[in-house]
Design an enzyme around this catalytic site. Structure first.
Site, PDB file in Angstrom:
ATOM      1  N   LYS A 226      -6.673 -33.673  26.539  1.00 57.76           N
ATOM      2  CA  LYS A 226      -7.523 -32.680  25.877  1.00 57.76           C
ATOM      3  C   LYS A 226      -7.513 -31.351  26.648  1.00 57.76           C
ATOM      4  CE  LYS A 226     -10.621 -30.676  23.503  1.00 57.76           C
ATOM      5  NZ  LYS A 226     -10.572 -30.237  22.154  1.00 57.76           N
ATOM      6  N   CYS A 280     -14.437 -23.738  24.677  1.00 59.15           N
ATOM      7  CA  CYS A 280     -13.303 -24.620  24.976  1.00 59.15           C
ATOM      8  C   CYS A 280     -12.148 -23.883  25.642  1.00 59.15           C
ATOM      9  CB  CYS A 280     -12.838 -25.294  23.688  1.00 59.15           C
ATOM     10  SG  CYS A 280     -14.145 -26.264  22.909  1.00 59.15           S
TER      11      CYS A 280
HETATM   12  N1  NAD Z   1     -17.662 -27.138  19.856  1.00 60.99           N
HETATM   13  C1  NAD Z   1     -16.381 -27.430  19.781  1.00 60.99           C
HETATM   14  O1  NAD Z   1     -15.623 -26.867  18.960  1.00 60.99           O
HETATM   15  C2  NAD Z   1     -15.787 -28.521  20.666  1.00 60.99           C
HETATM   16  C3  NAD Z   1     -14.525 -29.043  20.357  1.00 60.99           C
HETATM   17  C4  NAD Z   1     -13.987 -30.067  21.128  1.00 60.99           C
HETATM   18  C5  NAD Z   1     -14.690 -30.529  22.219  1.00 60.99           C
HETATM   19  N2  NAD Z   1     -15.921 -30.003  22.519  1.00 60.99           N
HETATM   20  C6  NAD Z   1     -16.591 -30.548  23.671  1.00 60.99           C
HETATM   21  O2  NAD Z   1     -17.675 -31.346  23.218  1.00 60.99           O
HETATM   22  C7  NAD Z   1     -18.747 -31.295  24.159  1.00 60.99           C
HETATM   23  C8  NAD Z   1     -20.041 -30.942  23.456  1.00 60.99           C
HETATM   24  O3  NAD Z   1     -19.851 -29.686  22.826  1.00 60.99           O
HETATM   25  P1  NAD Z   1     -20.753 -29.184  21.612  1.00 60.99           P
HETATM   26  O4  NAD Z   1     -20.003 -28.059  20.994  1.00 60.99           O
HETATM   27  O5  NAD Z   1     -21.219 -30.312  20.775  1.00 60.99           O
HETATM   28  O6  NAD Z   1     -22.002 -28.600  22.411  1.00 60.99           O
HETATM   29  P2  NAD Z   1     -23.383 -28.077  21.794  1.00 60.99           P
HETATM   30  O7  NAD Z   1     -23.854 -27.018  22.731  1.00 60.99           O
HETATM   31  O8  NAD Z   1     -23.250 -27.749  20.344  1.00 60.99           O
HETATM   32  O9  NAD Z   1     -24.360 -29.347  21.874  1.00 60.99           O
HETATM   33  C9  NAD Z   1     -24.681 -29.976  23.048  1.00 60.99           C
HETATM   34  C10 NAD Z   1     -25.994 -30.717  22.849  1.00 60.99           C
HETATM   35  O10 NAD Z   1     -26.236 -31.464  24.039  1.00 60.99           O
HETATM   36  C11 NAD Z   1     -27.625 -31.375  24.335  1.00 60.99           C
HETATM   37  N3  NAD Z   1     -27.812 -31.654  25.751  1.00 60.99           N
HETATM   38  C12 NAD Z   1     -27.588 -30.831  26.807  1.00 60.99           C
HETATM   39  N4  NAD Z   1     -27.882 -31.471  27.956  1.00 60.99           N
HETATM   40  C13 NAD Z   1     -28.282 -32.720  27.611  1.00 60.99           C
HETATM   41  C14 NAD Z   1     -28.704 -33.840  28.345  1.00 60.99           C
HETATM   42  N5  NAD Z   1     -28.755 -33.803  29.685  1.00 60.99           N
HETATM   43  N6  NAD Z   1     -29.056 -34.963  27.676  1.00 60.99           N
HETATM   44  C15 NAD Z   1     -28.999 -35.015  26.319  1.00 60.99           C
HETATM   45  N7  NAD Z   1     -28.616 -33.965  25.570  1.00 60.99           N
HETATM   46  C16 NAD Z   1     -28.253 -32.843  26.205  1.00 60.99           C
HETATM   47  C17 NAD Z   1     -28.003 -29.977  23.921  1.00 60.99           C
HETATM   48  O11 NAD Z   1     -29.397 -29.851  23.717  1.00 60.99           O
HETATM   49  C18 NAD Z   1     -27.179 -29.807  22.634  1.00 60.99           C
HETATM   50  O12 NAD Z   1     -27.909 -30.218  21.494  1.00 60.99           O
HETATM   51  C19 NAD Z   1     -18.305 -30.326  25.258  1.00 60.99           C
HETATM   52  O13 NAD Z   1     -17.687 -31.011  26.296  1.00 60.99           O
HETATM   53  C20 NAD Z   1     -17.247 -29.498  24.567  1.00 60.99           C
HETATM   54  O14 NAD Z   1     -16.332 -28.970  25.489  1.00 60.99           O
HETATM   55  C21 NAD Z   1     -16.485 -29.024  21.765  1.00 60.99           C
END
Ligand code: NAD
Length: 447
Positions: A226, A280
């Site tokens: 990834k 990302c």
């Molecule tokens: N957004 C994208 O397009 C994308 C794509 C691929 C991978 N990712 C990866 O996925 C992961 C999550 O990304 P996302 O876009 O969903 O993030 P996001 O910011 O949309 O959501 C993250 C959520 O996690 C919660 N959170 C934070 N700390 C926490 C904790 N200690 N316990 C429980 N909940 C907690 C936050 O309140 C939030 O609701 C990251 O590693 C990101 O790199 C994101």
């Protein structure tokens, strides 16, 4: 029902019969779609988030990730059916669950230092509810080695790795296409601590993903997949940006050249532009740069530098356009179109608009902004004044490829503005149309 020891077909059966409880930690843009898809395939799913408003909304059957088509219905239906609920209590969720999925943000600060506090926080909570036979899966993008660095935390439970399973199965998706991607746009990558965990986790993802599963030889290899995907994009966008600036110097249209070059199957020149934003692509290169000991990842670092310099280049193009129109930058009225980092998504991380607005203001320009997904308060945070018309504007600078900007009525806008200059940082305006209506048109890669 514990999954370690079951073969993949037994896992699929147990899953669809509602015998498996999965806790998904992080109910954000990635976590909520995944939780809803798991529930829709029959699992009992507990979404865990530290944000109470998010938890309450989910428990009312409401989807808060508005960019995701189909998610409203998927959340409502599965909450009503009792298969999906949410909580802020991560320890309680771990006690209920057979599988715990970590999908919280993995970030870096401005200098590229890793910020993995939320991952470690979740691992601590899981360790307080971990039972023999449980499986912990990290889906958040991880610097290679991070999933295994959770082992000592998880072993605080009193169990040893092997009593519980550990796997990495990265999200290969984007905001706005998560459901499509999770359910079968690309194969799922899975690495696990041993064959038994790999077999069970493969069963889960084969069930929800039509494109099936690619098993990896280790957890770390799965993490690298990834991260490398993101670095590939960053480096290739940097190459496109470098060649685009070379084209500007040599009177060429970069897109014309790239499109022709890309008809050869070994050439995949990307789209040049105003900068690389989001959680990302600009973040993952630091996972490799910061963990390099003997290797010097020069190319990855240089790519980051080039892409971070693009907002400055857009300012240079703006000065050039204004000069051609006979205006100095100082006290010109500049309208920045787009505050988000890309089109269609209300996400501001490393948005090109921020440094562009700051630099334009440093040079004494009056900077205004508009974005169809934003509010006047968002513009204020970026240091610009909200403006919904083109009156007295000297240059329009486009920094996000929102659909609305592709439909700009240049004929009408030409009558409103004071000087006709368009700096297109996202290739959304038809150059010929702009010229027809008297605009000086500059695009990254064409001036
Ligand atoms: N957004 C994208 O397009 C994308 C794509 C691929 C991978 N990712 C990866 O996925 C992961 C999550 O990304 P996302 O876009 O969903 O993030 P996001 O910011 O949309 O959501 C993250 C959520 O996690 C919660 N959170 C934070 N700390 C926490 C904790 N200690 N316990 C429980 N909940 C907690 C936050 O309140 C939030 O609701 C990251 O590693 C990101 O790199 C994101």
């Amino acid at each position: 029902m514990k999954l370690i020891g079951l073969n993949r077909e037994e896992v699929k059966r147990a899953f669809t019969e509602g015998l498996i409880t999965i806790a998904v930690y992080g109910m954000g843009k990635m976590g909520l779609p995944l939780a809803a898809v798991f529930a829709d395939h029959g699992a009992n799913v507990i979404g865990v988030d530290i944000n109470e408003r998010v938890v309450e909304a989910i428990n009312r059957g409401e989807n808060h990730v508005k960019e995701e088509p189909g998610l409203d219905e998927l959340v409502r239906k599965n909450v009503e059916a009792g298969r999906l609920k949410a909580t802020t209590d991560g320890v309680w969720a771990a006690k209920q669950a057979d599988v715990m999925v970590i999908l919280v943000p993995t970030l870096t600060d401005e200098r590229g230092n890793l910020k993995l506090e939320s991952v470690y926080d979740v691992a601590e909570k899981i360790s307080q509810g971990l039972e023999r036979g449980d499986i912990v899966i990290t889906e958040a993008t991880m610097p290679p080695g991070t999933t295994e660095s959770l082992i000592p935390i998880l072993e605080k439970s009193g169990l040893k790795l092997g009593d519980f399973g550990l796997a990495h199965a990265p999200e290969r998706t984007m905001t706005g296409t998560a459901i499509r991607d999770i359910t079968g746009q690309y194969p799922k990558i899975v690495g696990a601590n041993n064959e038994k965990t790999l077999e069970a986790v493969t069963g889960i993802y084969e069930l929800i993903n039509r494109k099936s599963v690619i098993p990896m030889s280790s957890i770390k290899a799965a993490e690298a997949v990834k991260v490398f995907e993101g670095i590939y994009r960053d480096v290739n966008i940097a190459l496109a940006n470098e060649l685009a600036m070379w084209c500007e110097e040599h009177g060429l249209d970069a897109l014309e050249v790239f499109q022709a070059a890309n008809t050869q199957p070994y050439c995949h020149l990307h789209m040049p532009g105003a900068g690389v934003g989001g959680h990302c692509i600009p973040v993952y290169p630091w996972f490799v740069i910061n963990l390099a000991k003997k290797t010097n990842p020069r190319l990855t670092k240089t790519a980051r530098e080039i892409n971070d310099s693009m907002p400055h280049h857009v300012v240079e193009l703006t000065v050039k356009g204004l000069n051609e129109a006979g205006r100095p930058l100082k006290e010109s009225n500049i309208l920045v179109l787009g505050l988000t980092f890309r089109g269609g998504v209300r996400e501001f991380m490393k948005a090109a608009a921020k440094p562009i607005i700051e630099e334009l203001k440093e040079w004494g320009a009056n900077v205004y902004a508009y974005d169809p997904l934003c509010t006047p308060e968002d513009a204020e945070r970026f240091g610009a004044e909200w403006k919904e018309d083109f009156k007295d504007v000297d240059a329009i600078v486009i920094t996000a490829d929102h659909r609305e900007f592709k439909e700009l009525n240049l004929e009408r806008i030409a009558e409103e503005v004071r000087s006709r200059v368009v700096v297109d940082g996202r290739n959304v305006v038809d150059a010929e149309k702009a010229k027809k209506h008297g605009f000086i048109y500059l695009r990254v890669g064409k001036i």
